[in-house]
Design a protein around this motif. Structure first.
Motif, PDB file in Angstrom:
ATOM      1  N   PHE A 136      21.355  83.935 -55.613  1.00  0.00           N
ATOM      2  CA  PHE A 136      22.580  84.222 -55.747  1.00  0.00           C
ATOM      3  C   PHE A 136      23.179  84.457 -57.122  1.00  0.00           C
ATOM      4  O   PHE A 136      22.804  83.640 -58.011  1.00  0.00           O
ATOM      5  N   ASP A 137      24.009  85.520 -57.267  1.00  0.00           N
ATOM      6  CA  ASP A 137      24.575  85.827 -58.597  1.00  0.00           C
ATOM      7  C   ASP A 137      25.897  84.994 -58.399  1.00  0.00           C
ATOM      8  O   ASP A 137      26.990  85.415 -57.959  1.00  0.00           O
ATOM      9  N   GLN A 167      27.626  88.564 -50.665  1.00  0.00           N
ATOM     10  CA  GLN A 167      26.485  88.864 -50.853  1.00  0.00           C
ATOM     11  C   GLN A 167      25.445  88.824 -49.657  1.00  0.00           C
ATOM     12  O   GLN A 167      24.504  89.411 -49.395  1.00  0.00           O
ATOM     13  N   ARG A 206      32.347  85.127 -52.314  1.00  0.00           N
ATOM     14  CA  ARG A 206      31.333  85.931 -53.257  1.00  0.00           C
ATOM     15  C   ARG A 206      29.864  85.651 -52.394  1.00  0.00           C
ATOM     16  O   ARG A 206      29.151  86.543 -52.217  1.00  0.00           O
ATOM     17  N   GLU A 249      26.083  91.776 -47.466  1.00  0.00           N
ATOM     18  CA  GLU A 249      25.374  92.938 -47.857  1.00  0.00           C
ATOM     19  C   GLU A 249      23.792  92.862 -48.025  1.00  0.00           C
ATOM     20  O   GLU A 249      23.244  93.996 -47.977  1.00  0.00           O
ATOM     21  N   SER A 250      23.328  91.808 -48.125  1.00  0.00           N
ATOM     22  CA  SER A 250      21.958  91.757 -48.044  1.00  0.00           C
ATOM     23  C   SER A 250      21.480  92.039 -46.636  1.00  0.00           C
ATOM     24  O   SER A 250      20.333  92.566 -46.300  1.00  0.00           O
TER      25      SER A 250
END
Lengths: 102, 102
Positions: A46-47, A33, A29, A36-37
């Motif tokens: 971070f999620d 992320q 994950r 994608e960023s």
């Protein structure tokens, strides 16, 4: 004082370490992320549903495997995906993994 | 009596299981040999430095992850790589992994 962090040279990045890093869904994950960023992200943005110290561990594993680059911007650690390095070392692998992660 | 073995449907094959299977270097070697052979191989023909029972375990993990198909030919188990299934499920992934394994 400049603080630096160890990163493996491209030639020293092994498939074994890359797979050991990416077999963990939290680390996949993080990589997704970062991809994608498309830019550097600080650890705090971070999620993730894990504790801060666990997250720090995951970032260390990703760095030591050669998947991310970490640098200091003041007191903040910035993380970027080593996309081009990985493409040079293992063509198509990161893209296929990111696509498969969905 | 026909003996059959369980194989996951294509839609049920998960990246998590595929990575857990392929993080093991012995299982990557098995997959590489299957890919190079391009045909069904019986368990006894694999070049592996592990015991027969360990090898059987590795084949079970690969089958349950959706990476190989096992069928009986008389008393022999034949193993084939699910190349097309995997390409449909996770495009480019198996090829990139095989290339990276070298």
């Amino acid at each position: 004082m400049t603080r630096t962090l160890d990163h493996p040279e491209l030639a020293d990045v092994t498939l074994q370490q890359v797979l050991e890093a990416l077999v963990d869904p939290v680390r996949r994950r993080i990589v997704t992320q970062l991809s994608e960023s498309g830019a550097g992200m600080s650890c705090g943005t971070f999620d993730a549903t894990v504790s801060r110290s666990t997250l720090t561990h995951h970032f260390n594993v990703l760095r030591e495997a050669g998947l991310i680059r970490q640098s200091y911007a003041g007191t903040t650690k910035l993380n970027t995906l080593r996309t081009e390095d990985l493409e040079a070392r293992f063509p198509g692998l990161l893209r296929a993994l990111l696509d498969a992660t969905g």
